[in-house]
Design an enzyme around this catalytic site. Structure first.
Site, PDB file in Angstrom:
ATOM      1  N   GLU A 194    -115.062 -44.403  28.245  1.00 23.07           N
ATOM      2  CA  GLU A 194    -116.359 -44.803  27.793  1.00 23.07           C
ATOM      3  C   GLU A 194    -117.024 -43.821  26.956  1.00 23.07           C
ATOM      4  OE1 GLU A 194    -119.732 -47.998  29.024  1.00 23.07           O
ATOM      5  OE2 GLU A 194    -119.144 -46.483  30.558  1.00 23.07           O
ATOM      6  N   ASP A 195    -117.158 -42.726  27.477  1.00 21.34           N
ATOM      7  CA  ASP A 195    -118.007 -41.597  27.017  1.00 21.34           C
ATOM      8  C   ASP A 195    -117.131 -40.130  26.240  1.00 21.34           C
ATOM      9  OD1 ASP A 195    -120.124 -43.068  28.079  1.00 21.34           O
ATOM     10  OD2 ASP A 195    -120.274 -41.662  29.701  1.00 21.34           O
TER      11      ASP A 195
END
Length: 343
Positions: free
Chosen positions: A78-79
């Site tokens: 996600e990051d």
């Protein structure tokens, strides 16, 4: 700012001494460190610190190496710039599946009505095809709550309310008593600041006055148990969590004299037979209150909780709840379903 955790602090909490497991966790730590390089939390600390805290807590509650590694990698897809394909290739299908599951749970959003919350809780459990995904997410939330003071004020209330209304009921259903209590008590002052202050002011003098008496009572009880031939046991004491106490005080007209389980001594013994023996010894040692004996060993709570409870009055005039259980029951009460994942 939270302490910085090195990989050896995670390894020392691992329940395995297997070198392949340790190597996997080290590899995941180094991969996460590189992937999140330059990223910082609201506190200003490197992002990898958060991942290391989550991994250490997962190891502490008995999760195996693959889950701990997934805890380190849970924000990678996600990051960071790491692709799903890269993660799968580097760590295999099992860890990729766990990380992907946590990423999906991260997209579930809280909006605030009771009916919606119930749907959300069900979705939480349903989305988590592997219970380990849910456990990683809960521990991730626990560390986020431990560092909530660094988050911008406008976000704190939403995160704390979401914790109380979504995450706490899930931990309760999974029987994770220790995690539930901590999440409740961390969220309470943000969601209900006035009520928190009221509870704090009501109890701080009681806690201060009672701690010395509690320690004397615990030592007196230990001596009595040893004299009666109970040798393999350990004891601890606790005061009721502030949020749990708040819920009870609302039902008791805010009268502390009507709360009988604010202070408790816990006795952990070797067998179910010893639990019942200890109950008899406790009643011989201190006067029990009528109708306050609860046998959750013969009749467990719906979430599987097992223990004997009795309420007594000590010579120091303290009203104490005594909880008696085996080591396995204690582990289940603290970590619930997490304590069975290994098996």
């Amino acid at each position: 700012m939270a302490e910085s955790i090195k990989v050896d602090k995670i390894l020392e909490k691992l329940s395995t001494t297997n070198s392949a497991d340790k190597e996997l966790v080290i590899r995941a730590f180094e991969f996460a460190k590189k992937a999140h390089e330059g990223q910082v939390r609201y506190s200003g600390e490197p992002y990898v610190n958060h991942l290391a805290h989550v991994a250490r807590m997962l190891a502490e509650i008995g999760m195996e190496a693959h889950t701990v590694a997934a805890g380190l990698l849970h924000d990678t897809i996600e990051d960071t710039n790491v692709t799903s394909e890269e993660l799968q290739k580097e760590f295999g299908d099992e860890i990729f599946f766990l990380v992907q599951g946590v990423t999906k749970l991260g997209s579930v959003r809280y909006y605030g009505s009771d009916r919606h919350n119930e749907s959300l809780r069900k979705l939480f459990v349903a989305t988590s095809q592997d219970i380990r995904v849910l456990i990683i997410k809960l521990i991730d939330r626990l560390h986020n709550m431990q560092t909530l003071q660094y988050v911008p004020k406008e976000k704190q209330l939403r995160i704390a309310r979401e914790t109380l209304e979504i995450y706490v009921p899930v931990t309760h259903r999974l029987g994770m008593g220790r995690i539930r209590k901590e999440l409740e008590d961390l969220a309470f002052p943000y969601v209900y600041p006035d009520e928190y202050t009221k509870v704090f002011n009501l109890t701080r003098h009681i806690i201060k006055k009672s701690e010395e008496d509690l320690e004397k009572s615990r030592k007196s009880l230990q001596k009595k148990l040893a004299e009666s031939g109970i040798l393999n046991f350990h004891t601890s004491f606790r005061s009721k969590g502030t949020y749990s106490l708040y819920q009870k005080l609302k039902r008791r007209e805010w009268d502390m004299d009507k709360v009988y389980d604010f202070l408790a001594i816990r006795i952990v013994v070797s067998s179910i037979e010893e639990c019942y023996r200890v109950l008899g010894i406790v009643h011989e040692h201190w006067r029990p209150l009528p109708k306050r004996v609860k046998d959750y060993i013969a009749f467990p709570k719906p979430n599987g909780y097992q223990s004997l409870h009795t309420t007594v009055i000590t010579p120091h005039r303290n009203i104490l709840e005594i909880q008696i259980r085996t080591e396995a029951m204690h582990r289940d009460a603290e970590y619930g379903i997490a304590s069975h994942v290994m098996y």
